[in-house]
Enzyme design. Structure first.
Site, PDB file in Angstrom:
ATOM      1  N   GLY A 109     -41.810-116.094-129.121  1.00 35.90           N
ATOM      2  CA  GLY A 109     -41.712-115.605-127.479  1.00 35.90           C
ATOM      3  C   GLY A 109     -40.738-114.588-127.493  1.00 35.90           C
ATOM      4  O   GLY A 109     -40.676-113.867-126.278  1.00 35.90           O
ATOM      5  N   GLU A 112     -42.519-111.608-127.652  1.00 33.42           N
ATOM      6  CA  GLU A 112     -43.480-111.189-126.444  1.00 33.42           C
ATOM      7  C   GLU A 112     -42.727-111.062-125.273  1.00 33.42           C
ATOM      8  O   GLU A 112     -42.921-110.152-124.464  1.00 33.42           O
ATOM      9  CB  GLU A 112     -44.138-112.593-126.159  1.00 33.42           C
ATOM     10  N   GLU A 132     -45.679-117.985-135.029  1.00 29.15           N
ATOM     11  CA  GLU A 132     -46.443-119.224-134.405  1.00 29.15           C
ATOM     12  C   GLU A 132     -47.331-119.936-135.415  1.00 29.15           C
ATOM     13  O   GLU A 132     -47.734-121.085-135.412  1.00 29.15           O
ATOM     14  CB  GLU A 132     -47.046-119.010-133.030  1.00 29.15           C
TER      15      GLU A 132
HETATM   16  N1  DAK Z   1     -35.897-123.130-131.681  1.00 29.05           N
HETATM   17  C1  DAK Z   1     -34.959-123.953-131.831  1.00 29.05           C
HETATM   18  N2  DAK Z   1     -33.806-123.676-132.736  1.00 29.05           N
HETATM   19  C2  DAK Z   1     -33.732-122.664-133.464  1.00 29.05           C
HETATM   20  C3  DAK Z   1     -34.723-121.493-133.344  1.00 29.05           C
HETATM   21  C4  DAK Z   1     -35.813-121.851-132.456  1.00 29.05           C
HETATM   22  N3  DAK Z   1     -36.995-120.979-132.134  1.00 29.05           N
HETATM   23  N4  DAK Z   1     -34.584-120.555-134.122  1.00 29.05           N
HETATM   24  C5  DAK Z   1     -33.435-120.686-134.746  1.00 29.05           C
HETATM   25  N5  DAK Z   1     -32.892-121.968-134.192  1.00 29.05           N
HETATM   26  C6  DAK Z   1     -31.515-122.821-134.720  1.00 29.05           C
HETATM   27  C7  DAK Z   1     -31.785-123.182-136.203  1.00 29.05           C
HETATM   28  O1  DAK Z   1     -32.543-124.496-136.103  1.00 29.05           O
HETATM   29  C8  DAK Z   1     -30.318-123.429-136.385  1.00 29.05           C
HETATM   30  O2  DAK Z   1     -29.655-124.467-135.862  1.00 29.05           O
HETATM   31  P1  DAK Z   1     -28.796-125.420-136.950  1.00 29.05           P
HETATM   32  O3  DAK Z   1     -29.563-125.893-137.769  1.00 29.05           O
HETATM   33  O4  DAK Z   1     -27.697-124.563-137.095  1.00 29.05           O
HETATM   34  O5  DAK Z   1     -28.298-126.635-135.872  1.00 29.05           O
HETATM   35  C9  DAK Z   1     -29.623-122.140-135.797  1.00 29.05           C
HETATM   36  O6  DAK Z   1     -30.704-121.658-134.929  1.00 29.05           O
HETATM   37  C10 DAK Z   1     -29.654-120.867-136.648  1.00 29.05           C
HETATM   38  O7  DAK Z   1     -30.898-120.731-137.455  1.00 29.05           O
HETATM   39  P2  DAK Z   1     -31.004-120.496-139.064  1.00 29.05           P
HETATM   40  O8  DAK Z   1     -29.968-121.492-139.830  1.00 29.05           O
HETATM   41  O9  DAK Z   1     -32.434-120.869-139.319  1.00 29.05           O
HETATM   42  O10 DAK Z   1     -30.781-119.264-139.180  1.00 29.05           O
HETATM   43  P3  DAK Z   1     -31.180-117.956-139.998  1.00 29.05           P
HETATM   44  O11 DAK Z   1     -30.494-116.700-139.805  1.00 29.05           O
HETATM   45  O12 DAK Z   1     -31.216-118.470-141.549  1.00 29.05           O
HETATM   46  O13 DAK Z   1     -32.793-117.772-139.480  1.00 29.05           O
HETATM   47  C11 DAK Z   1     -34.602-117.421-138.094  1.00 29.05           C
HETATM   48  C12 DAK Z   1     -33.160-117.478-138.208  1.00 29.05           C
HETATM   49  C13 DAK Z   1     -34.813-117.058-136.530  1.00 29.05           C
HETATM   50  C14 DAK Z   1     -35.356-116.305-138.989  1.00 29.05           C
HETATM   51  C15 DAK Z   1     -35.239-118.866-138.206  1.00 29.05           C
HETATM   52  O14 DAK Z   1     -34.109-119.747-137.636  1.00 29.05           O
HETATM   53  C16 DAK Z   1     -36.242-119.144-137.669  1.00 29.05           C
HETATM   54  O15 DAK Z   1     -37.555-118.963-138.387  1.00 29.05           O
HETATM   55  N6  DAK Z   1     -36.541-119.866-136.424  1.00 29.05           N
HETATM   56  C17 DAK Z   1     -37.855-119.908-135.803  1.00 29.05           C
HETATM   57  C18 DAK Z   1     -38.698-118.930-135.430  1.00 29.05           C
HETATM   58  C19 DAK Z   1     -39.864-119.202-134.794  1.00 29.05           C
HETATM   59  O16 DAK Z   1     -40.681-120.012-135.492  1.00 29.05           O
HETATM   60  N7  DAK Z   1     -40.369-118.956-133.419  1.00 29.05           N
HETATM   61  C20 DAK Z   1     -41.484-119.034-132.819  1.00 29.05           C
HETATM   62  C21 DAK Z   1     -41.408-120.254-132.034  1.00 29.05           C
HETATM   63  S1  DAK Z   1     -43.026-120.672-131.094  1.00 29.05           S
HETATM   64  C22 DAK Z   1     -45.257-119.830-123.586  1.00 29.05           C
HETATM   65  C23 DAK Z   1     -44.015-119.257-123.645  1.00 29.05           C
HETATM   66  C24 DAK Z   1     -43.369-118.854-125.065  1.00 29.05           C
HETATM   67  C25 DAK Z   1     -44.350-119.419-126.349  1.00 29.05           C
HETATM   68  C26 DAK Z   1     -45.451-120.076-126.268  1.00 29.05           C
HETATM   69  C27 DAK Z   1     -45.932-119.972-124.981  1.00 29.05           C
HETATM   70  N8  DAK Z   1     -45.860-119.838-122.625  1.00 29.05           N
HETATM   71  C28 DAK Z   1     -45.252-119.376-121.472  1.00 29.05           C
HETATM   72  C29 DAK Z   1     -47.095-120.766-122.466  1.00 29.05           C
HETATM   73  C30 DAK Z   1     -43.338-119.233-127.380  1.00 29.05           C
HETATM   74  C31 DAK Z   1     -43.622-119.937-128.579  1.00 29.05           C
HETATM   75  C32 DAK Z   1     -42.606-119.659-129.973  1.00 29.05           C
HETATM   76  O17 DAK Z   1     -41.874-118.940-129.877  1.00 29.05           O
END
Ligand code: DAK
Length: 258
Positions: A109, A112, A132
């Site tokens: 997001g 996006e 995703e």
């Molecule tokens: N959500 C929640 N917490 C998150 C997060 C996220 N997306 N990204 C990072 N954090 C949190 C981590 O859990 C961690 O928390 P603690 O463990 O310290 O409590 C803290 O932020 C630091 O993260 P990292 O320790 O992982 O830090 P790094 O620098 O090592 O890595 C990273 C950063 C961004 C590469 C990694 O955290 C990561 O891969 N995060 C997830 C990224 C991801 O999968 N994003 C896609 C999510 S799905 C819609 C609107 C929007 C959407 C869909 C529909 N509609 C309007 C219908 C959107 C969907 C998505 O985005």
């Protein structure tokens, strides 16, 4: 709940900064609502002529907050009821030119959200991606459509199917990012670009981005028709007279937005 967005007015520009650094600026309903409210307010203010949307050094936004109950426990029915898309639409409807200034992660997001903006610029540290697929889902806030229009079918498919992160330079190579700025000055550089845009005649600027968006959302004929009407309309503005007079008199134009 503390504010998740910080607004700084530096007329004629304003900076809207996402402020949830502890979770890499993950986007929950509150953040999207507050970004929308902030940008709608600035959009209604004639003193603001360009809006910079940004995060912090480590993250523009790491996507939806995937640890919140609204995501973890979501069902199709709860998502329909929540109608998050309507909150994203508020941001999309902003007519004042917008510049996404990305440092660190712009994922899911977050990517996006950047793509909703009119221009995307990035720090050399920026990382873009649509990860995703790793969560068993696909982009849901426009990623499959906007990334494809920006980068083409084959690049978009590869990025969406692998979920891999790309660098600012690769994002520039595929047409997503316009400028890659040094890590030491990225936000100042983005604001300087916003100030250049803010100096332009605001009515023309609004119609220009609307016409460019038409190239995405309509047929060529409909887009050309929109462009032609918008072009004629601008001949009714004082700013058109000012621009021409300033050129003829060899002076700097002072646009009033009417
Ligand atoms: N959500 C929640 N917490 C998150 C997060 C996220 N997306 N990204 C990072 N954090 C949190 C981590 O859990 C961690 O928390 P603690 O463990 O310290 O409590 C803290 O932020 C630091 O993260 P990292 O320790 O992982 O830090 P790094 O620098 O090592 O890595 C990273 C950063 C961004 C590469 C990694 O955290 C990561 O891969 N995060 C997830 C990224 C991801 O999968 N994003 C896609 C999510 S799905 C819609 C609107 C929007 C959407 C869909 C529909 N509609 C309007 C219908 C959107 C969907 C998505 O985005």
């Amino acid at each position: 709940m503390p504010d998740t967005v910080v607004v700084t007015r530096e007329e004629p520009i304003a900076v809207v900064q996402i402020n949830r650094p502890q979770v890499r600026n993950a986007l929950n309903e509150q953040v999207i609502t507050e970004i929308g409210e902030a940008m709608r307010g600035l959009d209604a203010d004639p003193a603001i002529r360009c809006i910079v949307l940004t995060g912090d050094e480590k993250a523009f936004a790491a996507g939806a907050d995937i640890k919140e109950a609204a995501f973890v426990g979501a069902t199709p029915v709860s998502m329909l009821a929540q109608d998050l898309t309507a909150k994203w639409e508020v941001i999309r409807r902003v007519k004042t030119p917008t510049v996404a200034a990305v440092s660190g992660y712009a994922l899911g997001g977050g990517c996006e959200l950047a793509m909703i903006c009119d221009v995307i610029v990035a720090s050399e540290t920026a990382k873009f991606g649509q990860p995703e697929i790793n969560l068993g889902i696909i982009p849901g806030a426009g990623g499959t459509q906007r990334l494809t229009r920006a980068a083409g079918k084959w690049v978009a498919n590869e990025l969406i199917l692998t979920g891999r992160h790309i660098t600012a330079q690769e994002a520039k190579d595929i047409g997503l990012v316009v400028h890659v700025y040094p890590a030491a000055s990225w936000l100042e550089d983005a604001k300087a670009l916003a100030r250049v845009i803010a100096e332009k005649p605001p009515v023309a600027a609004r119609l220009a981005t609307e016409a460019v968006d038409m190239a995405w959302s309509s047929t060529l004929d409909a887009g050309l028709e929109f462009e032609r009407k918008a072009f004629y309309l601008l001949f009714a503005t004082e700013d058109k007279d000012e621009g021409v007079d300033a050129f003829v008199s060899k002076r700097k134009a002072r646009f009033k937005g009417r």
